[in-house]
Scaffold this motif. Structure first.
Motif, PDB file in Angstrom:
ATOM      1  N   UNK A  78      16.240  13.261  23.748  1.00 20.48           N
ATOM      2  CA  UNK A  78      17.567  12.677  23.578  1.00 20.48           C
ATOM      3  C   UNK A  78      17.428  11.162  23.407  1.00 20.48           C
ATOM      4  N   UNK A  79      17.766  10.612  22.226  1.00 18.79           N
ATOM      5  CA  UNK A  79      17.621   9.168  21.998  1.00 18.79           C
ATOM      6  C   UNK A  79      18.385   8.326  23.014  1.00 18.79           C
ATOM      7  N   UNK A  80      19.449   8.875  23.598  1.00 19.73           N
ATOM      8  CA  UNK A  80      20.225   8.114  24.574  1.00 19.73           C
ATOM      9  C   UNK A  80      19.405   7.800  25.828  1.00 19.73           C
ATOM     10  N   UNK A  81      18.356   8.586  26.060  1.00 17.70           N
ATOM     11  CA  UNK A  81      17.525   8.362  27.243  1.00 17.70           C
ATOM     12  C   UNK A  81      16.448   7.305  27.007  1.00 17.70           C
ATOM     13  N   UNK A  82      16.264   6.903  25.751  1.00 15.50           N
ATOM     14  CA  UNK A  82      15.204   5.947  25.437  1.00 15.50           C
ATOM     15  C   UNK A  82      15.556   4.550  25.944  1.00 15.50           C
ATOM     16  N   UNK A  83      14.644   3.938  26.674  1.00 11.14           N
ATOM     17  CA  UNK A  83      14.812   2.578  27.184  1.00 11.14           C
ATOM     18  C   UNK A  83      13.858   1.597  26.512  1.00 11.14           C
ATOM     19  N   UNK A  84      12.812   2.129  25.881  1.00 12.14           N
ATOM     20  CA  UNK A  84      11.783   1.297  25.259  1.00 12.14           C
ATOM     21  C   UNK A  84      11.745   1.598  23.764  1.00 12.14           C
ATOM     22  N   UNK A  85      11.964   0.576  22.919  1.00  9.47           N
ATOM     23  CA  UNK A  85      11.959   0.784  21.468  1.00  9.47           C
ATOM     24  C   UNK A  85      10.527   0.933  20.955  1.00  9.47           C
ATOM     25  N   UNK A 138       3.021   5.809  24.728  1.00  9.29           N
ATOM     26  CA  UNK A 138       3.857   5.011  25.627  1.00  9.29           C
ATOM     27  C   UNK A 138       5.129   5.785  25.956  1.00  9.29           C
ATOM     28  N   UNK A 139       5.436   5.871  27.250  1.00 12.30           N
ATOM     29  CA  UNK A 139       6.641   6.572  27.695  1.00 12.30           C
ATOM     30  C   UNK A 139       7.889   5.853  27.173  1.00 12.30           C
ATOM     31  N   UNK A 140       8.779   6.589  26.521  1.00 14.64           N
ATOM     32  CA  UNK A 140       9.977   5.995  25.928  1.00 14.64           C
ATOM     33  C   UNK A 140      10.979   5.505  26.968  1.00 14.64           C
ATOM     34  N   UNK A 141      10.896   6.044  28.160  1.00 15.65           N
ATOM     35  CA  UNK A 141      11.844   5.650  29.208  1.00 15.65           C
ATOM     36  C   UNK A 141      11.329   4.483  30.041  1.00 15.65           C
ATOM     37  N   UNK A 142      10.041   4.518  30.387  1.00 19.62           N
ATOM     38  CA  UNK A 142       9.511   3.545  31.339  1.00 19.62           C
ATOM     39  C   UNK A 142       8.624   2.476  30.713  1.00 19.62           C
ATOM     40  N   UNK A 143       8.080   2.728  29.507  1.00 22.09           N
ATOM     41  CA  UNK A 143       7.136   1.788  28.913  1.00 22.09           C
ATOM     42  C   UNK A 143       5.727   1.940  29.450  1.00 22.09           C
ATOM     43  N   UNK A 144       5.496   2.935  30.310  1.00 21.95           N
ATOM     44  CA  UNK A 144       4.164   3.152  30.884  1.00 21.95           C
ATOM     45  C   UNK A 144       3.253   3.810  29.852  1.00 21.95           C
ATOM     46  N   UNK A 145       2.006   3.359  29.799  1.00 21.17           N
ATOM     47  CA  UNK A 145       1.014   3.995  28.936  1.00 21.17           C
ATOM     48  C   UNK A 145       0.550   5.274  29.620  1.00 21.17           C
ATOM     49  N   UNK A 146       0.749   6.395  28.924  1.00 16.76           N
ATOM     50  CA  UNK A 146       0.444   7.692  29.514  1.00 16.76           C
ATOM     51  C   UNK A 146      -0.927   8.228  29.112  1.00 16.76           C
ATOM     52  N   UNK A 147      -1.553   7.607  28.128  1.00 26.21           N
ATOM     53  CA  UNK A 147      -2.868   8.057  27.702  1.00 26.21           C
ATOM     54  C   UNK A 147      -3.267   7.397  26.401  1.00 26.21           C
ATOM     55  N   UNK A 148      -4.521   7.601  26.013  1.00 28.52           N
ATOM     56  CA  UNK A 148      -4.992   7.017  24.753  1.00 28.52           C
ATOM     57  C   UNK A 148      -6.160   7.821  24.190  1.00 28.52           C
TER      58      UNK A 148
END
Length: 406
Positions: free
Chosen positions: A30-37, A102-112
């Motif tokens: 859901x794009x409404x949940x996105x906090x990080x562009x 990168x997590x769309x909600x928190x900006x945390x790097x989840x893996x690479x």
């Protein structure tokens, strides 16, 4: 590792790779949940890459990765997938890459995931960007083909779609949209960059080549937009209309496609840093720029009057009023006479007025950019001055708008 000297020849690493992939049948994010562009995610990915402690030399440049529910890699949809290419002295090396999630909600790097190889980079002494731009511009011609499946359309593209249009079919159909205009617009999808090409012997030689721009809306498989050959509309791989904005032309393209002095239009107008689409194009008359009276004064919300017997035009707003007579070199601003360099004229039933004196009477600031033949109107002092690149980009778009009317 090199057996003779112990040099590291290849490096690969995955972090949390197994956790990154989601269920393809899961509901869309859901794009409404996105906090990080996505642009913020690119910055996060760069910072993350810089602070890695790998036993390798690394610089990175971002590139485009399709963002779609149907992503071929099925990465979890609540993550931004940022792909970084290895860079050397500003050039992009496509063979080595670093994908950051990168997590769309928190900006945390989840893996690479990173792949690197020992490479000897070669930059020829005669490599010149301007010459490459000229060659690339001249050699590319749009491909005329069908878009696929449900919205089948005859379309122009630069990389070819997967339709099946025979030579006899090409001769049968007569596209209404100009092929040269399609070429200019399609090339606006690409940046011209220094790119290193490997020879698979440990060397990579630089040349200038096209790289898809970061903001181009891609089909899920990575196919760039095409142009409907009859309407000029941007369409995707399936022939569906594209609603996302297309990025403006790059400087290299403007210099090739619409050089200074070769604009088809006589003049165009920007209003508060946006290009105006006018029903009637501005004129150059006796060395002065005349703009369509009614369209421009309506933009200022001025009250407009016309006396056909006296051929007199009036306009008023707040405490300011102006009147002038067609063919007269004298205008009256709040009753005081002002001399006009060029009088107002009527052409093809439309009234044209001197841009500067009239618009400035109502508080607008008016400038002129000769290279791009732009009347620059600003009614808000807080709006920044246009950059040289922005002026070029407006020149490109104004030329396209003019050419499409011809």
């Amino acid at each position: 590792m090199n057996d003779s000297n112990g040099d590291l020849l290849y490096f690969s690493e995955r972090l949390n790779y197994e956790r990154l992939f989601g269920d393809m049948m899961a509901p869309p994010f859901d794009p409404a949940e996105q906090k990080v562009s996505f642009s913020e995610a690119v910055g996060i990915a760069h910072d993350y890459a810089i602070y890695q402690t790998w036993p390798i030399e690394h610089q990175w440049k971002e590139t485009v990765i399709p963002q779609s529910e149907y992503s071929l890699r099925a990465v979890k949809r609540d993550l931004h997938a940022v792909s970084l290419n290895r860079a050397y002295k500003g050039g992009r090396y496509l063979a080595d890459k670093f994908d950051v999630y990168v997590d769309r909600k928190t900006g945390e790097v989840m893996g690479h995931e990173v792949h690197w190889s020992k490479t000897n980079f070669i930059i020829p002494g005669d490599i010149i960007a301007s010459q490459a731009a000229t060659a690339k511009y001249k050699q590319f011609q749009p491909v005329l083909d069908w878009t696929e499946t449900n919205n089948k359309r005859l379309a122009y593209s630069l990389d070819g779609l997967t339709g099946y249009l025979t030579e006899s079919e090409k001769n049968k159909w007569s596209p209404k949209y100009n092929q040269n205009l399609a070429k200019k617009r399609l090339l606006a999808l690409y940046e011209l960059e220094m790119v290193f090409t490997p020879d698979f012997k440990g060397n990579a030689t630089a040349k200038y080549d096209f790289v898809i721009k970061q903001d181009v809306p891609l089909f899920y498989s990575g196919v760039v937009p095409a142009i409907d050959a009859n309407t000029g509309e941007w369409v995707d791989f399936l022939g569906s209309a594209i609603s996302q904005p297309i990025p403006p032309a790059s400087e290299w393209l403007v210099d090739q496609a619409v050089p200074v002095g070769q604009t088809g239009y006589k003049a165009a107008v920007t209003w508060n840093n946006e290009l105006l689409t006018l029903n009637n194009e501005p004129l150059i008359h006796n060395g002065s720029t005349l703009v369509p009276f009614r369209e421009l004064l309506n933009k200022l919300n001025a009250k407009i009057g016309w006396d056909p017997e006296k051929r007199k035009v009036t306009a008023s707003k707040d405490v300011t009023s102006i009147e002038f007579t067609i063919g007269s070199s004298t205008a009256y601003i709040n009753g005081k006479a002002r001399q006009l360099g060029t009088p107002a004229i009527i052409q093809k039933g439309h009234t044209y007025i001197p841009a500067r004196i009239v618009l400035e009477a109502f508080g607008a600031k008016v400038d002129w950019d000769n290279d791009s033949r732009l009347v620059l109107v600003n009614t808000d002092k807080a709006i920044p001055k246009l950059t040289p690149l922005q002026l070029k980009q407006f020149r490109f778009q104004a030329h396209i708008n003019w050419a499409e009317k011809q």
